[in-house]
Design a protein around this motif. Structure first.
Motif, PDB file in Angstrom:
ATOM      1  N   GLY A 131      14.362 -14.588 -87.425  1.00 18.08           N
ATOM      2  CA  GLY A 131      13.786 -15.831 -86.914  1.00 18.08           C
ATOM      3  C   GLY A 131      12.372 -15.763 -86.314  1.00 18.08           C
ATOM      4  O   GLY A 131      11.913 -16.468 -85.705  1.00 18.08           O
ATOM      5  N   VAL A 132      11.674 -14.689 -86.661  1.00 18.06           N
ATOM      6  CA  VAL A 132      10.252 -14.545 -86.110  1.00 18.06           C
ATOM      7  C   VAL A 132       9.126 -15.121 -86.814  1.00 18.06           C
ATOM      8  O   VAL A 132       8.296 -15.834 -86.297  1.00 18.06           O
ATOM      9  CB  VAL A 132      10.052 -12.904 -86.263  1.00 18.06           C
ATOM     10  CG1 VAL A 132       8.601 -12.521 -85.616  1.00 18.06           C
ATOM     11  CG2 VAL A 132      10.970 -12.115 -85.210  1.00 18.06           C
ATOM     12  N   VAL A 133       9.441 -15.372 -88.194  1.00 16.28           N
ATOM     13  CA  VAL A 133       8.611 -16.168 -88.932  1.00 16.28           C
ATOM     14  C   VAL A 133       9.386 -17.271 -89.987  1.00 16.28           C
ATOM     15  O   VAL A 133      10.528 -16.934 -90.075  1.00 16.28           O
ATOM     16  CB  VAL A 133       7.663 -15.200 -90.124  1.00 16.28           C
ATOM     17  CG1 VAL A 133       6.769 -14.266 -89.258  1.00 16.28           C
ATOM     18  CG2 VAL A 133       8.616 -14.418 -91.075  1.00 16.28           C
ATOM     19  N   LYS A 134       8.507 -18.134 -90.176  1.00 21.13           N
ATOM     20  CA  LYS A 134       9.389 -19.398 -90.724  1.00 21.13           C
ATOM     21  C   LYS A 134       9.482 -19.259 -92.434  1.00 21.13           C
ATOM     22  O   LYS A 134      10.239 -19.580 -93.064  1.00 21.13           O
ATOM     23  CB  LYS A 134       8.780 -20.570 -90.286  1.00 21.13           C
ATOM     24  CG  LYS A 134       9.009 -20.910 -89.058  1.00 21.13           C
ATOM     25  CD  LYS A 134      10.198 -21.180 -88.480  1.00 21.13           C
ATOM     26  CE  LYS A 134      10.152 -21.662 -87.132  1.00 21.13           C
ATOM     27  NZ  LYS A 134      11.276 -21.320 -86.475  1.00 21.13           N
ATOM     28  N   ASN A 135       8.298 -18.546 -93.121  1.00 24.85           N
ATOM     29  CA  ASN A 135       8.135 -18.625 -94.286  1.00 24.85           C
ATOM     30  C   ASN A 135       7.561 -17.306 -94.946  1.00 24.85           C
ATOM     31  O   ASN A 135       7.177 -16.624 -94.416  1.00 24.85           O
ATOM     32  CB  ASN A 135       7.273 -19.786 -94.980  1.00 24.85           C
ATOM     33  CG  ASN A 135       5.956 -20.034 -94.433  1.00 24.85           C
ATOM     34  OD1 ASN A 135       5.449 -19.023 -93.973  1.00 24.85           O
ATOM     35  ND2 ASN A 135       5.545 -21.085 -94.259  1.00 24.85           N
ATOM     36  N   LEU A 188       9.994  -6.146 -94.950  1.00 21.59           N
ATOM     37  CA  LEU A 188       9.538  -6.298 -93.416  1.00 21.59           C
ATOM     38  C   LEU A 188       9.566  -7.665 -93.346  1.00 21.59           C
ATOM     39  O   LEU A 188      10.062  -8.245 -92.299  1.00 21.59           O
ATOM     40  CB  LEU A 188       8.487  -5.585 -93.135  1.00 21.59           C
ATOM     41  CG  LEU A 188       8.040  -5.638 -91.582  1.00 21.59           C
ATOM     42  CD1 LEU A 188       9.007  -4.978 -90.806  1.00 21.59           C
ATOM     43  CD2 LEU A 188       6.770  -4.883 -91.400  1.00 21.59           C
ATOM     44  N   HIS A 189       8.767  -8.549 -94.329  1.00 18.00           N
ATOM     45  CA  HIS A 189       8.693  -9.838 -94.126  1.00 18.00           C
ATOM     46  C   HIS A 189      10.185 -10.423 -94.148  1.00 18.00           C
ATOM     47  O   HIS A 189      10.265 -11.340 -93.308  1.00 18.00           O
ATOM     48  CB  HIS A 189       7.974 -10.458 -95.396  1.00 18.00           C
ATOM     49  CG  HIS A 189       7.580 -11.873 -95.280  1.00 18.00           C
ATOM     50  ND1 HIS A 189       8.150 -12.961 -95.775  1.00 18.00           N
ATOM     51  CD2 HIS A 189       6.836 -12.585 -94.242  1.00 18.00           C
ATOM     52  CE1 HIS A 189       7.715 -14.042 -95.398  1.00 18.00           C
ATOM     53  NE2 HIS A 189       6.903 -13.892 -94.559  1.00 18.00           N
ATOM     54  N   ASN A 190      10.948 -10.017 -94.986  1.00 14.90           N
ATOM     55  CA  ASN A 190      12.342 -10.835 -95.096  1.00 14.90           C
ATOM     56  C   ASN A 190      13.051 -10.616 -93.920  1.00 14.90           C
ATOM     57  O   ASN A 190      13.910 -11.249 -93.230  1.00 14.90           O
ATOM     58  CB  ASN A 190      13.131 -10.044 -96.370  1.00 14.90           C
ATOM     59  CG  ASN A 190      12.650 -10.789 -97.680  1.00 14.90           C
ATOM     60  OD1 ASN A 190      12.143 -11.808 -97.712  1.00 14.90           O
ATOM     61  ND2 ASN A 190      12.703  -9.895 -98.699  1.00 14.90           N
TER      62      ASN A 190
END
Length: 82
Positions: A78-82, A70-72
């Motif tokens: 483009g929702v999270v940067k890292n 999910l994080h990937n």
């Protein structure tokens, strides 16, 4: 429906893109396009049901694998940067 929501759904690898059938695997869906599509959009709006809602059903896969997947997908969308 915004492109970010669609990109998140498209980028998951472990979650199956389907409505819940009581399976043991993890699922991801867009209720307004799937399980709730038969409800008139006006009624959904009156009930404050977000058109871009993502529903996640967690199955028996390894929790760390599910979180990473999910994080990937969120990063690729483009929702999270890292």
């Amino acid at each position: 429906m915004n492109y970010i929501t669609l990109n998140i759904i498209a980028e998951v690898e472990i979650y199956a893109i389907t409505v819940s059938f009581g399976a043991v695997n993890s699922l991801i869906s867009l209720p307004c396009k799937m399980s709730h599509a038969s409800i008139d959009p006006k009624v959904r709006a009156e009930r404050d049901f977000p058109e871009d809602l993502i529903r996640i059903c967690v199955g028996i896969e390894d929790v760390d694998d599910l979180i990473d997947d999910l994080h990937n997908a969120l990063k690729k969308a483009g929702v999270v940067k890292n």
